[in-house]
Design a protein around this motif. Sequence first.
Motif, PDB file in Angstrom:
ATOM      1  N   ILE A  60      -1.488  -0.444 -14.403  1.00  0.00           N
ATOM      2  CA  ILE A  60      -1.457  -0.799 -12.975  1.00  0.00           C
ATOM      3  C   ILE A  60      -1.937  -2.245 -12.838  1.00  0.00           C
ATOM      4  O   ILE A  60      -3.104  -2.553 -13.077  1.00  0.00           O
ATOM      5  CB  ILE A  60      -2.333   0.151 -12.135  1.00  0.00           C
ATOM      6  N   GLY A  61      -1.001  -3.121 -12.477  1.00  0.00           N
ATOM      7  CA  GLY A  61      -1.289  -4.561 -12.435  1.00  0.00           C
ATOM      8  C   GLY A  61      -1.201  -5.137 -11.036  1.00  0.00           C
ATOM      9  O   GLY A  61      -0.616  -6.212 -10.841  1.00  0.00           O
ATOM     10  N   THR A  62      -1.774  -4.428 -10.058  1.00  0.00           N
ATOM     11  CA  THR A  62      -1.788  -4.948  -8.685  1.00  0.00           C
ATOM     12  C   THR A  62      -2.748  -6.132  -8.582  1.00  0.00           C
ATOM     13  O   THR A  62      -3.525  -6.393  -9.501  1.00  0.00           O
ATOM     14  CB  THR A  62      -2.181  -3.837  -7.708  1.00  0.00           C
ATOM     15  N   HIS A  66       0.835  -1.208   0.000  1.00  0.00           N
ATOM     16  CA  HIS A  66       0.000   0.000   0.000  1.00  0.00           C
ATOM     17  C   HIS A  66       0.865   1.252   0.000  1.00  0.00           C
ATOM     18  O   HIS A  66       1.824   1.355   0.766  1.00  0.00           O
ATOM     19  CB  HIS A  66      -0.905   0.028   1.233  1.00  0.00           C
ATOM     20  N   ILE A  67       0.498   2.200  -0.849  1.00  0.00           N
ATOM     21  CA  ILE A  67       1.143   3.510  -0.865  1.00  0.00           C
ATOM     22  C   ILE A  67       0.511   4.412   0.193  1.00  0.00           C
ATOM     23  O   ILE A  67       1.193   5.135   0.915  1.00  0.00           O
ATOM     24  CB  ILE A  67       0.995   4.160  -2.270  1.00  0.00           C
ATOM     25  N   LYS A  68      -0.829   4.362   0.285  1.00  0.00           N
ATOM     26  CA  LYS A  68      -1.559   5.171   1.266  1.00  0.00           C
ATOM     27  C   LYS A  68      -2.443   4.281   2.125  1.00  0.00           C
ATOM     28  O   LYS A  68      -2.918   3.233   1.679  1.00  0.00           O
ATOM     29  CB  LYS A  68      -2.412   6.232   0.562  1.00  0.00           C
ATOM     30  N   GLU A 122      -7.724  -5.702  -1.708  1.00  0.00           N
ATOM     31  CA  GLU A 122      -6.518  -4.969  -1.321  1.00  0.00           C
ATOM     32  C   GLU A 122      -5.770  -4.472  -2.554  1.00  0.00           C
ATOM     33  O   GLU A 122      -5.294  -3.330  -2.600  1.00  0.00           O
ATOM     34  CB  GLU A 122      -5.606  -5.859  -0.466  1.00  0.00           C
ATOM     35  N   GLY A 123      -5.652  -5.337  -3.554  1.00  0.00           N
ATOM     36  CA  GLY A 123      -4.975  -4.942  -4.788  1.00  0.00           C
ATOM     37  C   GLY A 123      -5.688  -3.803  -5.489  1.00  0.00           C
ATOM     38  O   GLY A 123      -5.055  -2.899  -6.051  1.00  0.00           O
ATOM     39  N   VAL A 128      -3.217   8.769   4.378  1.00  0.00           N
ATOM     40  CA  VAL A 128      -1.909   9.419   4.340  1.00  0.00           C
ATOM     41  C   VAL A 128      -0.899   8.439   3.740  1.00  0.00           C
ATOM     42  O   VAL A 128      -1.160   7.238   3.639  1.00  0.00           O
ATOM     43  CB  VAL A 128      -1.448   9.829   5.762  1.00  0.00           C
ATOM     44  N   PHE A 129       0.243   8.971   3.338  1.00  0.00           N
ATOM     45  CA  PHE A 129       1.295   8.089   2.836  1.00  0.00           C
ATOM     46  C   PHE A 129       1.744   7.134   3.948  1.00  0.00           C
ATOM     47  O   PHE A 129       1.961   7.563   5.091  1.00  0.00           O
ATOM     48  CB  PHE A 129       2.505   8.889   2.351  1.00  0.00           C
ATOM     49  N   VAL A 130       1.857   5.879   3.622  1.00  0.00           N
ATOM     50  CA  VAL A 130       2.407   4.906   4.563  1.00  0.00           C
ATOM     51  C   VAL A 130       3.862   5.286   4.825  1.00  0.00           C
ATOM     52  O   VAL A 130       4.568   5.760   3.928  1.00  0.00           O
ATOM     53  CB  VAL A 130       2.317   3.476   3.968  1.00  0.00           C
ATOM     54  N   ARG A 131       4.295   5.051   6.048  1.00  0.00           N
ATOM     55  CA  ARG A 131       5.666   5.424   6.435  1.00  0.00           C
ATOM     56  C   ARG A 131       6.683   4.820   5.455  1.00  0.00           C
ATOM     57  O   ARG A 131       6.669   3.625   5.175  1.00  0.00           O
ATOM     58  CB  ARG A 131       5.960   4.932   7.842  1.00  0.00           C
ATOM     59  N   GLY A 132       7.573   5.681   4.933  1.00  0.00           N
ATOM     60  CA  GLY A 132       8.623   5.239   4.028  1.00  0.00           C
ATOM     61  C   GLY A 132       8.205   5.150   2.573  1.00  0.00           C
ATOM     62  O   GLY A 132       9.028   4.853   1.697  1.00  0.00           O
TER      63      GLY A 132
END
Length: 539
Positions: free
Chosen positions: A77-79, A32-34, A84-85, A53-57
Motif C-alpha cells: 500500500i503506497g498511498t 478515500h475508500i471509506k 490523509e494518505g 462507510v464506503f464513499v459513494r461509488g
Amino acid sequence: MMRLFLVESPTKAKTIQKYLGKDWKVLASMGHIKDLPEDELGVDLKTLEPRYVFVRGKRKVWDQIKRTAQKCESIYIGTDPDREGEAIAYFLWNLLKPLGKKLYRVRFYEVSKEAITLSVQKPEDSPNMNLVRAQMARRVLDRLIGYLLSPKLWVYLKNNRLSVGRVQSPALRLIVERERQIRQFKKKKFYYIKAVFEKNGHTFHLIWDYRFEKPENAKPYLEKLKSVPFEVERVVRGKVKKEPPKPFHTANLQAVASQKLGVGVDKVQKLAQKLYEEGFITYPRTDSLRMDEKKAQEFMNYIKKTLGEEYVGTLRKFKEKPTSQGAHECIRPVSLDRSPTGGVEEKLFTLIMKRTLASLASPALLEKTDVVVVPLCEPRMEFKGQWQRILFDGWLRIEEEELDLQEPPPLSEGEILLPKKVTLEERRTEPPPRYTEATLVKTLEKLGIGRPSTYAQIVKTLKDRGYVTEEKGVLKPTPLGEQVLDFLEKYYPRLVDYKFTAYMEEELDSVEEGKDWKTAVRYLFRAVAPEEELPSSTS
C-alpha cells in the motif's frame, strides 16, 4: 506470482506501473475508500467513536481491488506519506486483511524508479497509527463543528446552505477585517521637499524627509532653497550580500506560483499534485525545507557545469517548525533531465526548478550608496538618497527578482551642487491592501492556521459558500460573509480567534506524537462551543 501495489490516483498508478514492470499490478483507490457518512453526523457523541462507510461509488473500486488482490501473493500500500494518505492506507489494510495475503505499507516522497524500488525493498509492517489517529482527530473535530454549529447559523440567517469551519472561519475573519479597515481608512495628503540635481549628464533627486501636513507650510523653505547651493556632506558606499531564497514548501509555492502564474492556489496545488504523480517533483504537501544531500549535490554540480564554480552555494539547514515531519523534503524536481512540456504545468515546473537551483546558488553581492546633501543655509536640512547596483549576480542569475537598481550619481564629499529645481512632492497615506489568494495563504501560515493540505481548500470553500468573491485578483467579502462573521464573533468567538485556532492546530498535531485523540477533540470542541458540551466519557 503477481504482486499488487495500491496508490490513490490513476496518474500515479500509471507512472509507477512503468517502473515496477510486468510482475506487478498497480491499482488506484481513487482517493478515500471509506469516510464519515455524507448525510448524518456519523460520530457517537458519548464515545466520539466515528462510523465510517464506503464513499459513494467506491464499492465498485473496492470490488476490483479485492478481485485483483485475491490473485496476488502480496500487497503493497503506497498511498501518500501524510495523514490523509495514512488514513486511506489504514482502511485499505483493514479491508484486505481478511484475505490472508502478506500486507506491507510503503512510503516514498517522489515518484521515481529509485524511490519506488527502495520503498518496496524496505516496507513497513503496518500503517502508522499515530498518523491515522491524527487524521481521525481532525476529521471528527471538523465534523462536530460543521454538523453541530452550522444549523445555529442556518436559523440565525434563515439560510440552510451555510457552514462554519475550524479553518475557514478565521480565514473569513481576516478578509472581512481587512475590508472594514479599508472602509474606515481616511486618506491624508502630506508633502516632502524634493531637490533635483544633475552632474555629468546624470540627473538624480534627493528628498528632505521632513513631513509637511499642508503645502503652504513648506513655501518659505521652497523659496529659500531655490537660490542656495548645496554641499555633499556624506557619501557612504557599502557591500551587501543578498542571500539566496529558501526552497519551496507548500505555502510559499502556492503564494509565489499564484502570483507569478496568475492562477488560484487551488489550481497551483492541483498542478503540483499532477507533477508529483507524473514523477517530475517531490511530494507537494509539505512544510519542510529540508533537501536530500545527494540530490542537492547533483543540483550544485549542474550549477557549476552551466554557470561556473563561483555560482555554487551551499546546502543550508533551516530551522524547522516543531510540527514538520522529518522524512518530508522541500518541493524540488526529481531530476533535471526530464520536464513536462507545454502549458501552465511546464511553467510551474520551471518555477520549482529555478527556485531549487537558486536556493543552492551563491549569494548576490550588491553595492549600496547612501548620499546626504545639505543646503548652505539655516535651518539645517538633510536631503537624502539611496542607490543600489549589482556587483555579482549570484543566485539572481537563476531566479529573477524585482530590485530597484540604479547607478549612483558620481558624487564626492565636500563638492558643491546647484539644484536644477526644488519642488514639493505630494504623497498620500494608503489603506492596507486587500488579500490576494497568495497573501492570504502567507498570512494563514504565519499565524499557524491550517496545514499544507488545507490552504488551497480554504479559499475554494469561502468562494463556494458565497462568503468571498474575487475581483481583479483580490478577495472581497460579500454581505453574507460579513453576516456570518458577525454571528461567529457573537456566539463562537474562539472559532475565529487567531491564537486559539493556531493552538487547535498544535493540539491536533500532538496526536501524531501519541496524545490521545479523543481527549484532544473533546477538549477543543468544549472550548469552541461550551453550550454544546459533549457528554463525558471514559472510553
